[in-house]
Structures are given as structure tokens and as C-alpha cells.
Design a protein around this motif. Sequence first.
Motif, PDB file in Angstrom:
ATOM      1  N   GLY A 151      13.812 -27.660 -13.785  1.00  0.00           N
ATOM      2  CA  GLY A 151      13.070 -27.418 -15.018  1.00  0.00           C
ATOM      3  C   GLY A 151      13.731 -26.405 -15.931  1.00  0.00           C
ATOM      4  O   GLY A 151      14.615 -25.635 -15.530  1.00  0.00           O
ATOM      5  N   ASP A 152      13.290 -26.380 -17.177  1.00  0.00           N
ATOM      6  CA  ASP A 152      13.819 -25.484 -18.209  1.00  0.00           C
ATOM      7  C   ASP A 152      13.766 -24.024 -17.762  1.00  0.00           C
ATOM      8  O   ASP A 152      12.843 -23.602 -17.057  1.00  0.00           O
ATOM      9  N   ASN A 153      14.766 -23.267 -18.184  1.00  0.00           N
ATOM     10  CA  ASN A 153      14.852 -21.807 -18.044  1.00  0.00           C
ATOM     11  C   ASN A 153      15.035 -21.313 -16.614  1.00  0.00           C
ATOM     12  O   ASN A 153      15.049 -20.115 -16.379  1.00  0.00           O
ATOM     13  N   THR A 154      15.190 -22.209 -15.670  1.00  0.00           N
ATOM     14  CA  THR A 154      15.262 -21.828 -14.263  1.00  0.00           C
ATOM     15  C   THR A 154      16.648 -21.298 -13.907  1.00  0.00           C
ATOM     16  O   THR A 154      17.650 -21.689 -14.499  1.00  0.00           O
ATOM     17  N   VAL A 155      16.686 -20.406 -12.937  1.00  0.00           N
ATOM     18  CA  VAL A 155      17.927 -19.870 -12.382  1.00  0.00           C
ATOM     19  C   VAL A 155      18.044 -20.369 -10.945  1.00  0.00           C
ATOM     20  O   VAL A 155      17.122 -20.189 -10.144  1.00  0.00           O
ATOM     21  N   ILE A 156      19.184 -20.989 -10.633  1.00  0.00           N
ATOM     22  CA  ILE A 156      19.493 -21.432  -9.273  1.00  0.00           C
ATOM     23  C   ILE A 156      20.523 -20.455  -8.715  1.00  0.00           C
ATOM     24  O   ILE A 156      21.615 -20.322  -9.274  1.00  0.00           O
ATOM     25  N   GLY A 157      20.192 -19.770  -7.634  1.00  0.00           N
ATOM     26  CA  GLY A 157      21.067 -18.753  -7.067  1.00  0.00           C
ATOM     27  C   GLY A 157      22.376 -19.318  -6.548  1.00  0.00           C
ATOM     28  O   GLY A 157      22.452 -20.469  -6.111  1.00  0.00           O
ATOM     29  N   ALA A 158      23.407 -18.491  -6.570  1.00  0.00           N
ATOM     30  CA  ALA A 158      24.729 -18.872  -6.084  1.00  0.00           C
ATOM     31  C   ALA A 158      24.638 -19.372  -4.647  1.00  0.00           C
ATOM     32  O   ALA A 158      23.921 -18.808  -3.827  1.00  0.00           O
ATOM     33  N   GLY A 159      25.353 -20.451  -4.360  1.00  0.00           N
ATOM     34  CA  GLY A 159      25.409 -20.985  -3.015  1.00  0.00           C
ATOM     35  C   GLY A 159      24.201 -21.798  -2.589  1.00  0.00           C
ATOM     36  O   GLY A 159      24.138 -22.273  -1.458  1.00  0.00           O
ATOM     37  N   SER A 160      23.244 -21.990  -3.475  1.00  0.00           N
ATOM     38  CA  SER A 160      22.035 -22.736  -3.120  1.00  0.00           C
ATOM     39  C   SER A 160      22.331 -24.226  -2.965  1.00  0.00           C
ATOM     40  O   SER A 160      23.230 -24.767  -3.611  1.00  0.00           O
ATOM     41  N   VAL A 161      21.540 -24.888  -2.124  1.00  0.00           N
ATOM     42  CA  VAL A 161      21.622 -26.334  -1.937  1.00  0.00           C
ATOM     43  C   VAL A 161      20.283 -26.917  -2.366  1.00  0.00           C
ATOM     44  O   VAL A 161      19.269 -26.744  -1.678  1.00  0.00           O
ATOM     45  N   VAL A 162      20.276 -27.578  -3.518  1.00  0.00           N
ATOM     46  CA  VAL A 162      19.044 -28.094  -4.107  1.00  0.00           C
ATOM     47  C   VAL A 162      18.801 -29.498  -3.560  1.00  0.00           C
ATOM     48  O   VAL A 162      19.567 -30.426  -3.838  1.00  0.00           O
ATOM     49  N   THR A 163      17.736 -29.642  -2.771  1.00  0.00           N
ATOM     50  CA  THR A 163      17.410 -30.919  -2.133  1.00  0.00           C
ATOM     51  C   THR A 163      16.130 -31.537  -2.679  1.00  0.00           C
ATOM     52  O   THR A 163      15.799 -32.668  -2.328  1.00  0.00           O
ATOM     53  N   LYS A 164      15.389 -30.785  -3.497  1.00  0.00           N
ATOM     54  CA  LYS A 164      14.153 -31.307  -4.095  1.00  0.00           C
ATOM     55  C   LYS A 164      13.998 -30.676  -5.469  1.00  0.00           C
ATOM     56  O   LYS A 164      14.691 -29.715  -5.819  1.00  0.00           O
ATOM     57  N   ASP A 165      13.073 -31.205  -6.262  1.00  0.00           N
ATOM     58  CA  ASP A 165      12.845 -30.716  -7.615  1.00  0.00           C
ATOM     59  C   ASP A 165      12.482 -29.231  -7.609  1.00  0.00           C
ATOM     60  O   ASP A 165      11.780 -28.750  -6.721  1.00  0.00           O
ATOM     61  N   ILE A 166      12.985 -28.541  -8.645  1.00  0.00           N
ATOM     62  CA  ILE A 166      12.682 -27.121  -8.848  1.00  0.00           C
ATOM     63  C   ILE A 166      11.995 -27.015 -10.214  1.00  0.00           C
ATOM     64  O   ILE A 166      12.516 -27.525 -11.204  1.00  0.00           O
ATOM     65  N   PRO A 167      10.830 -26.363 -10.293  1.00  0.00           N
ATOM     66  CA  PRO A 167      10.093 -26.319 -11.557  1.00  0.00           C
ATOM     67  C   PRO A 167      10.750 -25.419 -12.600  1.00  0.00           C
ATOM     68  O   PRO A 167      11.718 -24.707 -12.321  1.00  0.00           O
ATOM     69  N   ALA A 168      10.183 -25.426 -13.781  1.00  0.00           N
ATOM     70  CA  ALA A 168      10.657 -24.584 -14.885  1.00  0.00           C
ATOM     71  C   ALA A 168      10.292 -23.125 -14.642  1.00  0.00           C
ATOM     72  O   ALA A 168       9.347 -22.808 -13.917  1.00  0.00           O
ATOM     73  N   ASN A 169      11.080 -22.237 -15.247  1.00  0.00           N
ATOM     74  CA  ASN A 169      10.755 -20.809 -15.344  1.00  0.00           C
ATOM     75  C   ASN A 169      10.667 -20.089 -14.006  1.00  0.00           C
ATOM     76  O   ASN A 169       9.796 -19.242 -13.807  1.00  0.00           O
TER      77      ASN A 169
END
Length: 194
Positions: A151-169
Motif C-alpha cells: 500500500g501507499d506510503n509504506t516502508v519495507i525494511g531492508a532484507g524483508s521477504v514479502v509473502t503477502k499483502d502489506i497495507p498502506a501507511n
Amino acid sequence: MTEKEKMLAGEPYFSFGEELANERLHAKEVLFEFNGMAPSKVDERHALLRGLFGSVGSRFYVEPPFRCDYGYNIHWGEGSYANYNLVILDCNRVTIGDQVLIGPNVSIYTAGHPLDPVTRAQDIEFALPVTIGNRVWIGGGAILNPGVTIGDNTVIGAGSVVTKDIPANVVAVGNPCRVLREIRPEEIGNGPRG
């Protein structure tokens, strides 16, 4: 339905058919030129990406080296930036919103393979779209898996593995990536001004 149509529909498809193999070869040729250009040839490099990507904003920046499968499935937003060693397996649509920051060594995967080893050995795969909202920051070394939306404005931390949706903000980190906390209202719009 052609293998390309199956690929774009998220259906299982044979990945080594002639049409898809030729399109991947074309992307490799363009990126060979892109990645080999002198650092000062920014306009020339980005002209190559404009011809390769499905769509692109008027202002954008991709640091070489960069790799993708096809290019035409990538839709790159206005003012978005990618640091060194971005890999996008764009067997399906990859939407990168406006003013997105992508750290070094980030991988975005739309491609997946069946769990069944017999089917997998027949070069059958599938692809699910990835969507990154506006003003997202993806930290270095993050991996985005097939089918996720950030989602908008979100920060994904270094080294993260995104396996499902992450919401905004939100700030989300880890393996698997999980929401750590919401971005507080007082943190929005109070950064340094240039």
C-alpha cells in the motif's frame, strides 16, 4: 490460448515456447546495452527503458545493473528510483507507483513454480502480478514474491521477504515480512526539505 496469454492471465504456462523465449532474448539484448553504457549516458539508458517498459513516468531513474525478463509488463511511476542490482521477473504485470524508492539488491518476482516436481520438470510455471503503491520505500535486499500488493506510503525494511499483502501507511519488516507499526501522522510531511 497462447502460452503468453496464459502467462498474463496467471494460468500455468510452458515458459520455453518460441514466442516467450524470443521476447526474453530481446529484453536481454536491450539490458546488455543498458548495463554497458557509460555512467554519463543517463538519457540514452533511459530511452532504452522507455522502449522496453510497458509504461514509464516522465521522470525516473534506474541504476545499472538492472535485469528483467520481458520489460513490457513493467509499469514505472513518476519520480520513482531504483538503486543498483534491481531484478524484476516480470512474467506478469509489475506496477511501481509514483515516488517509489527501491534500495540496492531488491528482487521483485511475479514468477512461481508448481509444488509438484513432475509438473515443474516440464518447465511449467505461473505468474501473479505485483503492485507497489505510491511513495513506498523498499529497503535494500528485500524480496517481493508473486501476487503481493504494498500500500501507499509504506516502508519495507531492508532484507524483508514479502509473502503477502502489506497495507498502506505502515513500517513492515522481517522474513516473512510483517507489519511492525503504523506510520504516525506526525511522521508524515515533516521530513527535511531540500
